[in-house]
Design an enzyme around this catalytic site. Sequence first.
Site, PDB file in Angstrom:
ATOM      1  N   SER A 256       4.340   9.404  12.973  1.00  0.00           N
ATOM      2  CA  SER A 256       5.800   9.321  12.968  1.00  0.00           C
ATOM      3  C   SER A 256       6.391   9.916  14.242  1.00  0.00           C
ATOM      4  O   SER A 256       5.773  10.766  14.893  1.00  0.00           O
ATOM      5  CB  SER A 256       6.347  10.052  11.744  1.00  0.00           C
ATOM      6  OG  SER A 256       7.717   9.781  11.569  1.00  0.00           O
TER       7      SER A 256
ATOM      8  N   ASN B 201      -3.325   5.819   6.328  1.00  0.00           N
ATOM      9  CA  ASN B 201      -4.052   6.588   7.344  1.00  0.00           C
ATOM     10  C   ASN B 201      -4.831   5.649   8.269  1.00  0.00           C
ATOM     11  O   ASN B 201      -4.707   4.429   8.210  1.00  0.00           O
ATOM     12  CB  ASN B 201      -4.972   7.617   6.675  1.00  0.00           C
ATOM     13  CG  ASN B 201      -6.042   6.971   5.807  1.00  0.00           C
ATOM     14  OD1 ASN B 201      -6.371   5.799   5.950  1.00  0.00           O
ATOM     15  ND2 ASN B 201      -6.597   7.745   4.893  1.00  0.00           N
TER      16      ASN B 201
ATOM     17  N   ASP C  44      15.430   7.921   5.581  1.00  0.00           N
ATOM     18  CA  ASP C  44      14.153   8.045   4.878  1.00  0.00           C
ATOM     19  C   ASP C  44      14.323   7.861   3.375  1.00  0.00           C
ATOM     20  O   ASP C  44      13.425   7.348   2.704  1.00  0.00           O
ATOM     21  CB  ASP C  44      13.536   9.419   5.141  1.00  0.00           C
ATOM     22  CG  ASP C  44      12.904   9.525   6.512  1.00  0.00           C
ATOM     23  OD1 ASP C  44      12.669   8.479   7.138  1.00  0.00           O
ATOM     24  OD2 ASP C  44      12.644  10.661   6.954  1.00  0.00           O
TER      25      ASP C  44
ATOM     26  N   HIS D 263       5.915  16.268   9.585  1.00  0.00           N
ATOM     27  CA  HIS D 263       5.166  15.138   9.033  1.00  0.00           C
ATOM     28  C   HIS D 263       3.670  15.289   9.246  1.00  0.00           C
ATOM     29  O   HIS D 263       2.873  15.064   8.338  1.00  0.00           O
ATOM     30  CB  HIS D 263       5.599  13.830   9.710  1.00  0.00           C
ATOM     31  CG  HIS D 263       6.734  13.146   9.043  1.00  0.00           C
ATOM     32  ND1 HIS D 263       6.639  12.575   7.802  1.00  0.00           N
ATOM     33  CD2 HIS D 263       8.009  12.923   9.451  1.00  0.00           C
ATOM     34  CE1 HIS D 263       7.793  12.037   7.470  1.00  0.00           C
ATOM     35  NE2 HIS D 263       8.642  12.239   8.457  1.00  0.00           N
TER      36      HIS D 263
ATOM     37  N   TYR E 221       0.855  -1.188   0.000  1.00  0.00           N
ATOM     38  CA  TYR E 221       0.000   0.000   0.000  1.00  0.00           C
ATOM     39  C   TYR E 221       0.888   1.234   0.000  1.00  0.00           C
ATOM     40  O   TYR E 221       1.773   1.377   0.850  1.00  0.00           O
ATOM     41  CB  TYR E 221      -0.943   0.036   1.201  1.00  0.00           C
ATOM     42  CG  TYR E 221      -1.909   1.192   1.083  1.00  0.00           C
ATOM     43  CD1 TYR E 221      -3.069   1.053   0.328  1.00  0.00           C
ATOM     44  CD2 TYR E 221      -1.619   2.437   1.636  1.00  0.00           C
ATOM     45  CE1 TYR E 221      -3.932   2.121   0.152  1.00  0.00           C
ATOM     46  CE2 TYR E 221      -2.476   3.507   1.461  1.00  0.00           C
ATOM     47  CZ  TYR E 221      -3.628   3.349   0.716  1.00  0.00           C
ATOM     48  OH  TYR E 221      -4.474   4.417   0.524  1.00  0.00           O
TER      49      TYR E 221
ATOM     50  N   GLU F 180       1.397 -38.253  26.981  1.00  0.00           N
ATOM     51  CA  GLU F 180       0.344 -37.331  26.542  1.00  0.00           C
ATOM     52  C   GLU F 180      -0.889 -38.066  26.028  1.00  0.00           C
ATOM     53  O   GLU F 180      -1.851 -37.432  25.586  1.00  0.00           O
ATOM     54  CB  GLU F 180       0.898 -36.384  25.469  1.00  0.00           C
ATOM     55  CG  GLU F 180       1.951 -35.422  26.032  1.00  0.00           C
ATOM     56  CD  GLU F 180       2.393 -34.366  25.026  1.00  0.00           C
ATOM     57  OE1 GLU F 180       1.990 -34.462  23.838  1.00  0.00           O
ATOM     58  OE2 GLU F 180       3.122 -33.437  25.431  1.00  0.00           O
TER      59      GLU F 180
ATOM     60  N   GLU G 205      10.296   5.036  16.966  1.00  0.00           N
ATOM     61  CA  GLU G 205      10.423   4.670  15.556  1.00  0.00           C
ATOM     62  C   GLU G 205      11.828   5.024  15.061  1.00  0.00           C
ATOM     63  O   GLU G 205      12.523   4.200  14.468  1.00  0.00           O
ATOM     64  CB  GLU G 205       9.360   5.416  14.743  1.00  0.00           C
ATOM     65  CG  GLU G 205       9.458   5.186  13.249  1.00  0.00           C
ATOM     66  CD  GLU G 205       8.538   6.112  12.466  1.00  0.00           C
ATOM     67  OE1 GLU G 205       8.258   5.793  11.299  1.00  0.00           O
ATOM     68  OE2 GLU G 205       8.110   7.156  13.000  1.00  0.00           O
ATOM     69  N   HIS G 206      12.229   6.277  15.263  1.00  0.00           N
ATOM     70  CA  HIS G 206      13.574   6.742  14.910  1.00  0.00           C
ATOM     71  C   HIS G 206      14.310   7.139  16.184  1.00  0.00           C
ATOM     72  O   HIS G 206      13.774   7.918  16.979  1.00  0.00           O
ATOM     73  CB  HIS G 206      13.517   7.966  13.988  1.00  0.00           C
ATOM     74  CG  HIS G 206      12.698   7.775  12.754  1.00  0.00           C
ATOM     75  ND1 HIS G 206      11.392   8.244  12.637  1.00  0.00           N
ATOM     76  CD2 HIS G 206      12.993   7.168  11.577  1.00  0.00           C
ATOM     77  CE1 HIS G 206      10.931   7.935  11.439  1.00  0.00           C
ATOM     78  NE2 HIS G 206      11.874   7.279  10.775  1.00  0.00           N
TER      79      HIS G 206
ATOM     80  N   HIS H 137       0.505 -41.778  17.838  1.00  0.00           N
ATOM     81  CA  HIS H 137       1.813 -41.158  17.603  1.00  0.00           C
ATOM     82  C   HIS H 137       2.922 -42.162  17.935  1.00  0.00           C
ATOM     83  O   HIS H 137       3.869 -42.355  17.163  1.00  0.00           O
ATOM     84  CB  HIS H 137       1.993 -39.916  18.483  1.00  0.00           C
ATOM     85  CG  HIS H 137       1.316 -38.684  17.984  1.00  0.00           C
ATOM     86  ND1 HIS H 137      -0.038 -38.602  17.817  1.00  0.00           N
ATOM     87  CD2 HIS H 137       1.825 -37.470  17.624  1.00  0.00           C
ATOM     88  CE1 HIS H 137      -0.348 -37.392  17.386  1.00  0.00           C
ATOM     89  NE2 HIS H 137       0.771 -36.685  17.252  1.00  0.00           N
TER      90      HIS H 137
ATOM     91  N   GLN I 263      10.951  16.159  11.922  1.00  0.00           N
ATOM     92  CA  GLN I 263       9.976  15.152  12.320  1.00  0.00           C
ATOM     93  C   GLN I 263       8.590  15.758  12.478  1.00  0.00           C
ATOM     94  O   GLN I 263       7.587  15.178  12.076  1.00  0.00           O
ATOM     95  CB  GLN I 263      10.407  14.494  13.629  1.00  0.00           C
ATOM     96  CG  GLN I 263       9.714  13.195  13.930  1.00  0.00           C
ATOM     97  CD  GLN I 263       9.993  12.125  12.882  1.00  0.00           C
ATOM     98  OE1 GLN I 263       9.126  11.319  12.575  1.00  0.00           O
ATOM     99  NE2 GLN I 263      11.195  12.118  12.320  1.00  0.00           N
TER     100      GLN I 263
END
EC number: 1.1.1.23
Length: 426
Positions: A233, A210, A357, A258, A125, A411, A323-324, A416, A255
Amino acid sequence: MLMKITEFDYRRISELVERARLDVDDVLGPVADIISMVRDGGDDALRELTGRFDGVTVENFRVSREEIEEAHKNLEPGVKEALREAASNIEEFHRMQMPSGWMSEVRPGVMAGQLVRPIDSVGCYIPGGRAVYPSTILMTVIPARIAGVERIVCCTPPAQDGSVPDAVLVAADMAGASEIYRVGGAQAVAAMAYGTETIRPVDKIVGPGNIFVTAAKKLVYGEVDIDFPAGPSEVLIIADETASPEYIALEILAQAEHDPQAASVLVTDSRDLALEVKEMVHENIKYMERANIIRESLERYGMIVLTADIDEAVDFSNAYAPEHLVIMTDSPEETLEGIRNAGSIFLGELSPVAAGDYGSGTNHVLPTSGCARMYSGLSTESFIKKPTVQRITKEGLRNLQGTVLKLAEYEGLHAHAESFRRRLRD
């Protein structure tokens, strides 16, 4: 008040790390309706929703090869060259991330290992509308191609005339996208998850968007895989008295431009530096083209945290999980040793977030809102699977029988045990 200054206090740490988050709960109902429309109505629903939300009538959702070739002719050469250079660096970095499969003899006669296989199809996207983000195409498509994904789909909102910006088409072509569609919003996510007459479904959806895109990804998760939750951000800067207040102020402004919900935080053990940065931010806002957005962002989510020392700053950063993360200390590599939680880290005064970036090759699709505590940024590994494999000989069966038979019978899974025991007898 811009960039309020507060004293660090371990008892208030949960309060201090709070910032804006995309609260998708309020839009889950409407987004679920959009997804249902696309599942039931296919292309016709996509056309109706694109007209409703984007004000555009779209006949053919898929971008043609002719449109892509025309975009190559029309795009400014300087932008095209910058995209080519960025793509080259992103490719080089992400090739280094590619893991290898392996096999090992864990016991005599027991070979076990791990394969590396790409996801078959991926949807990327790409946000659009008023802004154009060709760099995000490079960051999502290139790692998928390097991982070996055969079908890479890009969806991005159309412009008012129904077109897709030249830079977006050129970037998608450079990166190696298989298909490009002019559709955005929650309806694009639904189309990639469930398919329509034109858009075949994919196995994983990645990329920022968004609140409606984020909600749609949350709702289709399970039907398809997604990368991670997205939010506004953010940057956190750890700095000591040796740092340049000008560089810090510019990083904060970068920053904040943004989004009004973007978060910008300075953590320092120097009160003098804190005051200088605060003053420089005030002085420089008026020169910024997006001054109103910056001012709103810093009034709401700008903060300077004063700590007793850099160790406390590191503790705060790990709790914040930015994030950064920018480290501007006398010895950034030494400071880095204590960092556990961050999306992408920028060491030293000459490493701005803008480099990551656009040009250094690292990925800018990163976890926000504290999600760096448990998520990594987008990478080549985001597009691969790692199935395990084993081959066992008769000697291996004998070496495993005590463990396997005892646990299977304990078990209560007697079939098995018998499936294993029969092979020992043959």
